[in-house]
Design a protein around this motif. Structure first.
Motif: not given
Length: 59
Positions: A13, A50-52
């Motif tokens: 992220g 995208e975050e993880k």
């Protein structure tokens, strides 16, 4: 003429996890270099968000 190893930044992220060569990052995280290489594959990007997901960026 020597070619210095490329430097990378590894993110999860917006969080910076590590900076260095692929070998240095692998040592910092306690994983194999092949694991770090996998973070650059399009198949890994497709499997993760995208975050993880972890993203390896050449600097």
């Amino acid at each position: 003429m020597s070619n210095p190893e490329k430097e990378y930044a590894l993110y999860k992220g917006d969080k910076l996890l590590a900076i260095g060569t692929k070998k240095e990052i692998a040592n910092q995280l306690g994983v194999k270099i092949s694991t770090i290489d996998f973070y650059t594959h399009p198949s890994y990007a497709k499997r993760t968000s995208e975050e993880k997901g972890r993203r390896l960026i050449e600097i």
